[in-house]
Write an enzyme that holds these catalytic residues in place. Structure first.
Site, PDB file in Angstrom:
ATOM      1  N   ASN A 211      52.080  72.975 -30.647  1.00  0.00           N
ATOM      2  CA  ASN A 211      51.677  72.972 -29.237  1.00  0.00           C
ATOM      3  C   ASN A 211      52.822  73.488 -28.378  1.00  0.00           C
ATOM      4  O   ASN A 211      53.870  73.853 -28.883  1.00  0.00           O
ATOM      5  CB  ASN A 211      51.235  71.566 -28.821  1.00  0.00           C
ATOM      6  CG  ASN A 211      52.355  70.565 -28.997  1.00  0.00           C
ATOM      7  OD1 ASN A 211      53.385  70.645 -28.343  1.00  0.00           O
ATOM      8  ND2 ASN A 211      52.177  69.622 -29.915  1.00  0.00           N
ATOM      9  N   GLY A 274      57.500  57.407 -25.863  1.00  0.00           N
ATOM     10  CA  GLY A 274      56.843  58.471 -26.645  1.00  0.00           C
ATOM     11  C   GLY A 274      56.565  59.678 -25.757  1.00  0.00           C
ATOM     12  O   GLY A 274      55.475  59.809 -25.208  1.00  0.00           O
ATOM     13  N   LYS A 290      51.164  82.078 -49.315  1.00  0.00           N
ATOM     14  CA  LYS A 290      50.601  82.569 -48.056  1.00  0.00           C
ATOM     15  C   LYS A 290      49.087  82.758 -48.205  1.00  0.00           C
ATOM     16  O   LYS A 290      48.635  83.404 -49.161  1.00  0.00           O
ATOM     17  CB  LYS A 290      51.263  83.901 -47.700  1.00  0.00           C
ATOM     18  CG  LYS A 290      50.850  84.435 -46.373  1.00  0.00           C
ATOM     19  CD  LYS A 290      51.534  85.748 -46.074  1.00  0.00           C
ATOM     20  CE  LYS A 290      50.860  86.407 -44.890  1.00  0.00           C
ATOM     21  NZ  LYS A 290      51.153  87.807 -44.781  1.00  0.00           N
ATOM     22  N   ILE A 308      51.678  57.227 -33.661  1.00  0.00           N
ATOM     23  CA  ILE A 308      53.019  56.597 -33.650  1.00  0.00           C
ATOM     24  C   ILE A 308      53.088  55.509 -32.576  1.00  0.00           C
ATOM     25  O   ILE A 308      53.556  54.393 -32.821  1.00  0.00           O
ATOM     26  CB  ILE A 308      54.109  57.662 -33.379  1.00  0.00           C
ATOM     27  CG1 ILE A 308      54.013  58.789 -34.407  1.00  0.00           C
ATOM     28  CG2 ILE A 308      55.493  57.032 -33.388  1.00  0.00           C
ATOM     29  CD1 ILE A 308      54.853  60.013 -34.076  1.00  0.00           C
ATOM     30  N   LYS A 339      44.500  54.710 -22.199  1.00  0.00           N
ATOM     31  CA  LYS A 339      45.547  54.721 -23.240  1.00  0.00           C
ATOM     32  C   LYS A 339      46.492  53.527 -23.076  1.00  0.00           C
ATOM     33  O   LYS A 339      46.939  52.934 -24.050  1.00  0.00           O
ATOM     34  CB  LYS A 339      46.346  56.029 -23.185  1.00  0.00           C
ATOM     35  CG  LYS A 339      45.615  57.191 -23.864  1.00  0.00           C
ATOM     36  CD  LYS A 339      46.306  58.531 -23.679  1.00  0.00           C
ATOM     37  CE  LYS A 339      45.388  59.634 -24.212  1.00  0.00           C
ATOM     38  NZ  LYS A 339      45.786  60.986 -23.882  1.00  0.00           N
TER      39      LYS A 339
HETATM   40  O1  PMT Z   1      58.200  69.001 -23.808  1.00  0.00           O
HETATM   41  P1  PMT Z   1      57.908  69.607 -22.441  1.00  0.00           P
HETATM   42  O2  PMT Z   1      57.632  71.095 -22.507  1.00  0.00           O
HETATM   43  O3  PMT Z   1      58.951  69.241 -21.430  1.00  0.00           O
HETATM   44  O4  PMT Z   1      56.532  68.977 -21.922  1.00  0.00           O
HETATM   45  C1  PMT Z   1      56.469  67.613 -21.623  1.00  0.00           C
HETATM   46  C2  PMT Z   1      55.153  66.980 -22.095  1.00  0.00           C
HETATM   47  C3  PMT Z   1      54.001  67.570 -21.306  1.00  0.00           C
HETATM   48  C4  PMT Z   1      54.957  67.241 -23.603  1.00  0.00           C
HETATM   49  C5  PMT Z   1      55.300  65.434 -21.869  1.00  0.00           C
HETATM   50  O5  PMT Z   1      55.500  65.188 -20.500  1.00  0.00           O
HETATM   51  C6  PMT Z   1      54.055  64.694 -22.368  1.00  0.00           C
HETATM   52  O6  PMT Z   1      53.040  64.583 -21.700  1.00  0.00           O
HETATM   53  N1  PMT Z   1      54.122  64.156 -23.630  1.00  0.00           N
HETATM   54  C7  PMT Z   1      52.986  63.557 -24.319  1.00  0.00           C
HETATM   55  C8  PMT Z   1      52.093  64.627 -24.864  1.00  0.00           C
HETATM   56  C9  PMT Z   1      50.888  64.069 -25.622  1.00  0.00           C
HETATM   57  O7  PMT Z   1      50.830  64.237 -26.813  1.00  0.00           O
HETATM   58  O8  PMT Z   1      50.057  63.387 -24.883  1.00  0.00           O
HETATM   59  P2  PMT Z   1      48.678  62.665 -25.464  1.00  0.00           P
HETATM   60  O9  PMT Z   1      47.950  62.246 -24.238  1.00  0.00           O
HETATM   61  O10 PMT Z   1      48.019  63.590 -26.421  1.00  0.00           O
HETATM   62  O11 PMT Z   1      49.250  61.431 -26.269  1.00  0.00           O
HETATM   63  C10 PMT Z   1      49.384  60.143 -25.686  1.00  0.00           C
HETATM   64  C11 PMT Z   1      50.585  59.437 -26.258  1.00  0.00           C
HETATM   65  O12 PMT Z   1      50.385  59.178 -27.647  1.00  0.00           O
HETATM   66  C12 PMT Z   1      51.906  60.201 -26.137  1.00  0.00           C
HETATM   67  O13 PMT Z   1      52.924  59.280 -25.782  1.00  0.00           O
HETATM   68  C13 PMT Z   1      52.139  60.721 -27.554  1.00  0.00           C
HETATM   69  O14 PMT Z   1      53.552  60.819 -27.861  1.00  0.00           O
HETATM   70  C14 PMT Z   1      51.486  59.631 -28.396  1.00  0.00           C
HETATM   71  N2  PMT Z   1      50.985  60.059 -29.715  1.00  0.00           N
HETATM   72  C15 PMT Z   1      49.982  60.981 -29.818  1.00  0.00           C
HETATM   73  C16 PMT Z   1      49.510  61.324 -31.063  1.00  0.00           C
HETATM   74  C17 PMT Z   1      50.073  60.718 -32.212  1.00  0.00           C
HETATM   75  N3  PMT Z   1      49.668  61.031 -33.428  1.00  0.00           N
HETATM   76  N4  PMT Z   1      51.060  59.814 -32.075  1.00  0.00           N
HETATM   77  C18 PMT Z   1      51.521  59.465 -30.853  1.00  0.00           C
HETATM   78  O15 PMT Z   1      52.426  58.641 -30.737  1.00  0.00           O
END
Ligand code: PMT
Length: 404
Positions: A211, A274, A290, A308, A339
């Site tokens: 991403n 996170g 590949k 996580i 969330k």
């Molecule tokens: O890195 P930058 O370019 O500065 O951009 C910053 C950002 C936009 C990435 C950051 O500000 C941000 O929003 N991070 C969380 C991105 C994300 O995965 O959001 P989500 O809404 O999909 O996930 C919700 C939460 O669950 C997040 O804290 C994520 O770390 C956590 N998660 C998600 C999936 C997973 N398998 N395990 C997790 O812990």
């Protein structure tokens, strides 16, 4: 940012072509709420006009050591006493030599001798002058006396040469000044673990699914937490950012690796944030060779990754404060609060993604922060400043939680 609003910054400008960049520095400092007074050397005035800095700072520019118009002709003492911080930008080899040897033959060098507040220097000079042994000795000498240096940077110079000697950009000088205003004791002796950046889920030896996360938000949080006195462990996906000094950084690639790196350490930490953009799905199989182009549309079978954040929040010995992020393209508040509750979090910082400003990759961001009985908007600003605001809020809410 509240912390800088009452800062009084004395900007010393020396003679150098980089002096034009200092106009932008004054603008940024004023915009942040700082009061700025400017002192110019006589050679600075050959490059830029005092009138420009008077207009930008809203204060008269001081140029003379002995100014009969000053009430007691003690302008240098009054200015040094007035300042919370002094920044010399650009600083020439000459002013560094004067400061280093305690000479006081003009207003700026005299102010330096009188000053008891922190002094910052942003050097700007030809690369050969910067590399000259005597300049390097002055640089080391001033550092040993507590002067903080911002730059110089490497690059092409006004004289046509390439090397170290360019003045740091106004925005970087501004951020260094503002960041060093962080309250150092806010997270003293607190252990904090922060995830940052993207994950990469390999398909074969040459391809992966990932991403747009650059890691800027997570790294800024790590730096802000360190400046607030915390011991920081950063679990980082693949990014091109340098690891900030005095931060333990564990580099990982996949969601599975990030899960292991976080979960195996989380119980030794007081706070988890996170900020990483972790893949929600990964390919079921990773081809050892590949994958060849197919005649028909191919279908990659995916499986869910472990969450996580949820796993940290449900650990038996979980960190006492768990903060998630929510990256949303629609209905920010609704999904963020969902969330917060579903993942059993203490706080969630929600940001819009896919918009023109903020979110992934950008240097700026804005956050809508929610906790069980409150919310706060952190307005669009540089991620480094935003990170300081979020760290302050986390410290405040963790304190409240622990005293209930
Ligand atoms: O890195 P930058 O370019 O500065 O951009 C910053 C950002 C936009 C990435 C950051 O500000 C941000 O929003 N991070 C969380 C991105 C994300 O995965 O959001 P989500 O809404 O999909 O996930 C919700 C939460 O669950 C997040 O804290 C994520 O770390 C956590 N998660 C998600 C999936 C997973 N398998 N395990 C997790 O812990």
């Amino acid at each position: 940012m509240d912390k800088t609003i009452n800062q009084r910054i004395l900007l010393g400008i020396c003679g150098g072509i980089a002096a034009y960049k200092s106009a932008e520095l004054v603008r940024l400092l004023r915009k942040q709420g700082c009061e700025v007074k400017v002192v110019m050397t006589s050679s600075a005035m050959q490059f830029v006009s005092a009138l420009t800095f008077q207009a930008l700072s809203g204060n008269p520019v001081a140029t003379l050591l002995l100014n009969a118009e000053e009430e007691n002709a003690m302008g240098h003492i009054n200015l040094a006493r007035w300042a919370d911080k002094i920044i010399i930008a650009p600083a020439t080899a000459n002013i560094m030599a004067k400061f280093s040897h305690g000479l006081a033959d003009d207003l700026l060098s005299t102010i330096y001798l009188v000053a008891t507040c922190p002094v910052y220097i942003a050097p700007a000079m030809n690369q050969a002058m910067w590399n000259k042994a005597i300049t390097q000795e002055n640089f080391q000498h001033l550092k040993s006396h507590g002067v903080k240096f911002i730059g110089p940077e490497q690059g092409s110079q006004a004289c046509g040469e390439i090397g170290f000697g360019r003045m740091a950009e106004a925005k970087d000088i501004f951020l260094s000044l503002v960041q060093s205003s962080a309250e150092p004791g806010l997270l003293q002796n607190i252990n904090i673990i922060i995830s940052a950046g993207p994950t990469r889920e390999p398909l074969d030896p040459v391809r992966y699914i990932s991403n747009r996360s650059s890691g800027k938000m997570g790294y800024a949080l790590a730096e802000a937490a360190k400046n607030a006195g915390a011991n920081v462990t950063l679990i980082s996906g693949p990014v091109i950012l340098p690891v900030p000094e005095n931060i333990r950084c564990i580099k990982v690639e996949t969601a599975e690796e990030m899960h292991h790196a976080v979960i195996s350490r989380a119980d030794m930490h007081d706070i988890y944030i996170g900020a990483a953009a972790v893949a929600d799905y990964s390919p079921v199989t990773v081809s050892r060779s590949k994958i060849k182009k197919q005649h028909n549309d191919s279908f990659i079978k995916m499986q869910k990754t472990k969450d996580i954040l949820t796993d940290v929040a449900t650990l038996g010995d979980r960190p006492s404060f768990v903060v998630g992020f929510a990256a949303e393209t629609d209905d920010l508040e609704h999904y963020a609060i969902d969330k917060l509750k579903r993942k059993n979090l203490d706080m969630i910082a929600a940001n819009w993604v896919g918009k023109e400003k903020g979110g992934f990759e950008s240097d700026e961001n804005a956050l809508q922060v929610y906790w069980n009985c409150g919310k706060k908007t952190l307005k669009m600003t540089d991620k480094k400043l935003l990170a300081e605001q979020l760290i302050s809020l986390i410290a405040e809410k963790m304190d409240e939680k622990n005293t209930v």
